[in-house]
Motif scaffolding. Sequence first.
Motif, PDB file in Angstrom:
ATOM      1  N   VAL B 559     -43.054  15.556  -1.445  1.00 21.78           N
ATOM      2  CA  VAL B 559     -44.339  15.770  -2.120  1.00 21.78           C
ATOM      3  C   VAL B 559     -44.619  14.629  -3.101  1.00 21.78           C
ATOM      4  CG1 VAL B 559     -45.611  17.299  -3.675  1.00 21.78           C
ATOM      5  CG2 VAL B 559     -44.289  18.271  -1.828  1.00 21.78           C
ATOM      6  N   PHE B 560     -43.567  14.092  -3.679  1.00 23.05           N
ATOM      7  CA  PHE B 560     -43.738  12.938  -4.556  1.00 23.05           C
ATOM      8  C   PHE B 560     -44.241  11.738  -3.759  1.00 23.05           C
ATOM      9  CE2 PHE B 560     -41.744   9.025  -6.333  1.00 23.05           C
ATOM     10  CZ  PHE B 560     -42.598   8.897  -7.416  1.00 23.05           C
ATOM     11  N   GLU B 561     -43.606  11.526  -2.613  1.00 25.09           N
ATOM     12  CA  GLU B 561     -44.022  10.395  -1.777  1.00 25.09           C
ATOM     13  C   GLU B 561     -45.467  10.558  -1.304  1.00 25.09           C
ATOM     14  OE1 GLU B 561     -41.062  10.499   1.260  1.00 25.09           O
ATOM     15  OE2 GLU B 561     -39.496   9.833  -0.123  1.00 25.09           O
ATOM     16  N   ASP B 562     -45.830  11.780  -0.915  1.00 25.24           N
ATOM     17  CA  ASP B 562     -47.161  12.004  -0.346  1.00 25.24           C
ATOM     18  C   ASP B 562     -48.252  12.088  -1.410  1.00 25.24           C
ATOM     19  OD1 ASP B 562     -45.848  12.069   2.000  1.00 25.24           O
ATOM     20  OD2 ASP B 562     -46.066  14.221   2.358  1.00 25.24           O
ATOM     21  N   LEU B 563     -47.980  12.821  -2.446  1.00 22.20           N
ATOM     22  CA  LEU B 563     -49.045  13.133  -3.405  1.00 22.20           C
ATOM     23  C   LEU B 563     -48.761  12.628  -4.814  1.00 22.20           C
ATOM     24  CD1 LEU B 563     -49.786  16.802  -2.323  1.00 22.20           C
ATOM     25  CD2 LEU B 563     -51.367  14.900  -2.122  1.00 22.20           C
ATOM     26  N   GLY B 564     -47.588  12.087  -5.020  1.00 26.45           N
ATOM     27  CA  GLY B 564     -47.248  11.575  -6.340  1.00 26.45           C
ATOM     28  C   GLY B 564     -46.975  12.636  -7.378  1.00 26.45           C
ATOM     29  N   ILE B 565     -46.703  13.860  -6.945  1.00 31.03           N
ATOM     30  CA  ILE B 565     -46.343  14.884  -7.927  1.00 31.03           C
ATOM     31  C   ILE B 565     -44.901  14.616  -8.371  1.00 31.03           C
ATOM     32  CG2 ILE B 565     -46.092  17.347  -8.382  1.00 31.03           C
ATOM     33  CD1 ILE B 565     -48.095  17.911  -6.207  1.00 31.03           C
ATOM     34  N   VAL B 566     -44.715  14.537  -9.672  1.00 27.23           N
ATOM     35  CA  VAL B 566     -43.417  14.152 -10.230  1.00 27.23           C
ATOM     36  C   VAL B 566     -42.306  15.081  -9.727  1.00 27.23           C
ATOM     37  CG1 VAL B 566     -42.147  13.778 -12.377  1.00 27.23           C
ATOM     38  CG2 VAL B 566     -44.624  13.389 -12.285  1.00 27.23           C
ATOM     39  N   PRO B 567     -41.233  14.532  -9.209  1.00 29.25           N
ATOM     40  CA  PRO B 567     -40.118  15.382  -8.758  1.00 29.25           C
ATOM     41  C   PRO B 567     -39.498  16.118  -9.936  1.00 29.25           C
ATOM     42  CG  PRO B 567     -39.806  13.075  -8.099  1.00 29.25           C
ATOM     43  CD  PRO B 567     -40.954  13.104  -9.044  1.00 29.25           C
ATOM     44  N   ASP B 568     -39.255  17.403  -9.792  1.00 31.00           N
ATOM     45  CA  ASP B 568     -38.645  18.143 -10.893  1.00 31.00           C
ATOM     46  C   ASP B 568     -37.558  19.082 -10.395  1.00 31.00           C
ATOM     47  OD1 ASP B 568     -40.296  19.887  -9.562  1.00 31.00           O
ATOM     48  OD2 ASP B 568     -41.088  20.846 -11.363  1.00 31.00           O
ATOM     49  N   ARG B 569     -37.109  18.872  -9.144  1.00 31.92           N
ATOM     50  CA  ARG B 569     -36.078  19.779  -8.634  1.00 31.92           C
ATOM     51  C   ARG B 569     -34.797  19.040  -8.267  1.00 31.92           C
ATOM     52  NH1 ARG B 569     -39.220  24.181  -6.803  1.00 31.92           N
ATOM     53  NH2 ARG B 569     -41.113  24.048  -8.022  1.00 31.92           N
ATOM     54  N   GLN B 570     -34.744  17.778  -8.591  1.00 32.63           N
ATOM     55  CA  GLN B 570     -33.581  17.025  -8.147  1.00 32.63           C
ATOM     56  C   GLN B 570     -32.328  17.467  -8.889  1.00 32.63           C
ATOM     57  OE1 GLN B 570     -33.752  15.206  -5.391  1.00 32.63           O
ATOM     58  NE2 GLN B 570     -35.908  15.776  -5.311  1.00 32.63           N
ATOM     59  N   LYS B 571     -32.486  17.763 -10.162  1.00 33.37           N
ATOM     60  CA  LYS B 571     -31.344  18.328 -10.886  1.00 33.37           C
ATOM     61  C   LYS B 571     -31.760  19.702 -11.386  1.00 33.37           C
ATOM     62  CE  LYS B 571     -29.094  14.121 -12.402  1.00 33.37           C
ATOM     63  NZ  LYS B 571     -29.124  13.148 -13.496  1.00 33.37           N
ATOM     64  N   GLN B 572     -31.301  20.701 -10.684  1.00 39.33           N
ATOM     65  CA  GLN B 572     -31.767  22.052 -10.987  1.00 39.33           C
ATOM     66  C   GLN B 572     -30.691  22.781 -11.768  1.00 39.33           C
ATOM     67  OE1 GLN B 572     -34.929  23.057  -9.747  1.00 39.33           O
ATOM     68  NE2 GLN B 572     -34.667  24.725 -11.191  1.00 39.33           N
ATOM     69  N   LYS B 573     -31.003  23.141 -12.970  1.00 41.90           N
ATOM     70  CA  LYS B 573     -30.059  23.919 -13.767  1.00 41.90           C
ATOM     71  C   LYS B 573     -30.052  25.347 -13.220  1.00 41.90           C
ATOM     72  CE  LYS B 573     -30.795  25.088 -18.049  1.00 41.90           C
ATOM     73  NZ  LYS B 573     -31.697  24.820 -19.148  1.00 41.90           N
ATOM     74  N   GLU B 574     -28.874  25.936 -13.101  1.00 43.44           N
ATOM     75  CA  GLU B 574     -28.816  27.300 -12.600  1.00 43.44           C
ATOM     76  C   GLU B 574     -29.257  28.278 -13.671  1.00 43.44           C
ATOM     77  OE1 GLU B 574     -29.024  28.653  -9.921  1.00 43.44           O
ATOM     78  OE2 GLU B 574     -28.591  26.852  -8.784  1.00 43.44           O
ATOM     79  N   GLU B 575     -30.259  29.051 -13.377  1.00 37.12           N
ATOM     80  CA  GLU B 575     -30.759  30.012 -14.353  1.00 37.12           C
ATOM     81  C   GLU B 575     -30.504  31.420 -13.840  1.00 37.12           C
ATOM     82  OE1 GLU B 575     -34.628  27.882 -16.183  1.00 37.12           O
ATOM     83  OE2 GLU B 575     -34.579  28.104 -14.016  1.00 37.12           O
ATOM     84  N   PRO B 576     -30.356  32.370 -14.767  1.00 33.76           N
ATOM     85  CA  PRO B 576     -30.092  33.743 -14.315  1.00 33.76           C
ATOM     86  C   PRO B 576     -31.322  34.365 -13.665  1.00 33.76           C
ATOM     87  CG  PRO B 576     -30.368  33.684 -16.696  1.00 33.76           C
ATOM     88  CD  PRO B 576     -30.387  32.265 -16.234  1.00 33.76           C
ATOM     89  N   GLY B 577     -31.076  35.333 -12.812  1.00 34.49           N
ATOM     90  CA  GLY B 577     -32.177  36.047 -12.184  1.00 34.49           C
ATOM     91  C   GLY B 577     -32.086  36.004 -10.670  1.00 34.49           C
TER      92      GLY B 577
END
Lengths: 188, 744
Positions: B559-577
């Motif tokens: 999506v970053f390559e196609d639309l330039g939306i900043v990547p925000d999942r490359q380092k995903q902190k584990e959250e509860p739930g």
Amino acid sequence: MPSQSLSLSPDEPIIARCLAGEAEAFSVLVDRYRGPIYSFAYRMIGDAEEANDLAQETFVRAYRALKRFSTDRKFLPWLFTIAANLCKSWLRRAPHQPLPLEEIADCPEAAEGSSPEHEAASRLYRQQVRQAIHSLPTRYRVIIILRHLRDMSYEEISETLQLPVSTVEHRLRTAREMLREALEEEVS
Amino acid sequence: MNCANCIRYLSPYLDGELDRETRERAEDHLRSCQSCQRELEKLARVVAQVDETVVELPTPAGFTQATMAKVSAAAQARGWRQQLREVFVVKLGESLKPRNWVPAGSTVILVALVVVGTLTVLGRKVRNTFVSVNTNMTSTEAESSLSPLELYDEDGTTLYLEKAMPVPQKAPPWVAGAPTKRQAAPGGMSGAPVRLTPGGAPTQTSPGAGMPAVPGPAPPALMPKTAKPSPTSAPPPPIPLDKNGYYGNTYMGGQGSRDRVEKLIASGVVVSGKQVKLAAFPRRYGQAFRIPRRTALNLEATTERTKIVSEGDSTYLQVGLQAIKREGARRPPLNIALALDVSGSMGDENKLVYAKAAAARLVDRLSPRDRLALVLFESTVKVAIPTQGVTDKQRYQGVIAAVTPGSNTDLYGGLSAAYQEAAKHLAGDGINQVILLSDGLPTAGVSDVVAFRKLAEKYVEKGITTTTVGVGVDFNEELMMGVAEEGKGNYHFLKDSSSTDRVFQQEFQEMANAVAKALRLRLRLADGIELLKVFGSQALSAQQTAKVKADEKRIDKKVFEDLGIVPDRQKQKEEPGIKMLIPHFYQNDSHVIMLQVRVPKGRGSRKVADVYLKYKDLVFAKNRSEHVAVSVDYTSDKTEMVRSAQRAVVKNRLGFETGEALIQAARFIEQTNLSAAVRTLDERMVVLGVAAKEWNDRDLDRDGALLAQYKTVVAGLDQRFASNPELGQYLRKSLTYSGYELTR
């Protein structure tokens, strides 16, 4: 199959038999009223295939609601009520489409002995009238069709569409004025 | 009378609708006024013309017959509720003394009592309590295995009841090698009592008893490698509920799952539990979520009941996703390769007829901007028309029309060829898609489902998605659905000729128009809230979790390559739930996720959950995150709790439970316990019947009618078992591993 006597009897006993669980008896009513209901739907929406569907759906809905039908109403106006509602919601969903140029199976009255030219001219003219009716806003078109298809009285139309008689009268007058204008324009 | 007045009266005058006095006055005026007379003549001409035009038309041929077919179908659909009354014969008044009417040691068998609970869940006072008793069971074996029914009346308004579940019975002698281990497994029904709450749903009273969480789409690791039946292998061990784990995605575009179940049932086929996707049921209902305008998605969350009694109770947590509505005005160019199955098996049941009609529809919908390749496959694979712009539709239509069924099915070869065609001209700014139209029965070449999924996955990485369109009763849904799932496309099913049109209409609305990607939904249950069930999904294994997370990263990058939306999942902190990753979400679409939770005792109000949603908004090209908090109020009044039920949520829950009833019935049929299967369906029908009637709800009515139809299928098996001992054995195998074998 329903007996011959059934097909001659008035609506009420047939409805009673349907309500008693004899679904086949309903076919007598379908046979009896398919003409006006289909014609009504066709005039309302101008598409033969869709009109066929809507007319069938009218009968299905009527069958499902038969218990709620009160016998102090006449059956056909009640069917018209259902059909009118179905057509209205269909028209709301579908964009208003132009009438197809050649109408299917719709020239039953070509007078015998009339010349081909005359016939062609009158056909063209009928087409213009149809077009003018089709271009009326829905709330006017529905009244014009009910009035002219079955010569329904204002009272019956008012009951069918749940409108005051005065509104029926007013809309019918307005609709006719619109038609007159449209057709005069066409001629000139 | 003046002219203005007179002119007003002309129209009703011509219709003979004026009263006598007005008519006479109008006529008086007309005699003296030439101008009004001319008006009258003009109007009369118009009226005559309209009269001539608006005449009755001949009705199309076969009108009455077609109408009566629909009428009797409608009568039948309504009849299923009347049928209930015949099955459930005893109707009790308010002075219900249940223990008194359970005849000790009687041969009368008591079944299912659900209605009481249902009526209260509808948020109304119980008006009409009826208890269901089934007296006409024929199998004595089934009878003796049932414990008597018990019933409470706790506070006069809300009736609770407990139903004893059947003890697993001995396998009938004609089932060779029926394993007893299987029946004792947690997946089967044990003898533990199940309590029916006013919600109408069984809640577990002991761990492992009652209905377990129902598996969603089988993840690859758990899938049988091939369809080799081996009746002795045990079912996979249940995966425990985890409040902090990743769960399988239940969102899938298309109506394939539900359509297919309907088709199977209409064809008189036994439905296996695996074929039932719970989410497909509420998916059919129109959802009333708010439609977003400034974001691609709207997130909503609520509990079924907004009030909970102070001693605590269970309820349902619903999370709704609603996508933005947009008309598919500017559809990007499409690059499609259609793989059409023309093997011998497609010649049965009109399958090829439907498939051809669907293919023709597809061609209709394309424009010269689009590309289409046409691949036909049977034992050999033929690229009938290599990829090219759709400028000559006649040519495509000609090839499609000329197709005749061949011999074997090299599905893998056909699919591969289609991918190769699609890959030749990848549309950078458009959509690249392979559409597989098949009955999914590979008889030549590769037939391993895992290999198919891998193939689809490989091409997703190259930017080609896969949609599958299944046809026919006798087909491998696991394969077709697996390919669509892995291929990030939709799964459709051609039920009949009328569905061919709908399938591609929907496909076109959707495929060009994913409005959100990489949805990360996180449901964090508050302290003290117990998780009882996740409808239609289960916790993923470590391996599966790694896979969906890798998927997320990949989409993030793409999506970053196609639309330039900043990547925000490359380092995903584990959250509860409880976390669910949904790869993409289509415009105009909605989705419901539902959990069952237990709220502990308390006062005041209590938070139930925080719901977080992160996604890539493709409409506004930005990262989004949303949060909704859900809480309930405590009440001392049980009736108030029952009345706080939100109808829309109850309806969705009933939808999920309709699916569950089918799965439950499948389990019983697997154990050749037909009476229990019928009873399961009966119970659900009662619930749906009451709810459909009470709310005048057509969706629920349809679900009920579906179960009623299925019940006749199941009930019909009994005789067939009796006359054919081998059938039982065969049925067990087929249900467990393929589920589609037992055709009429």
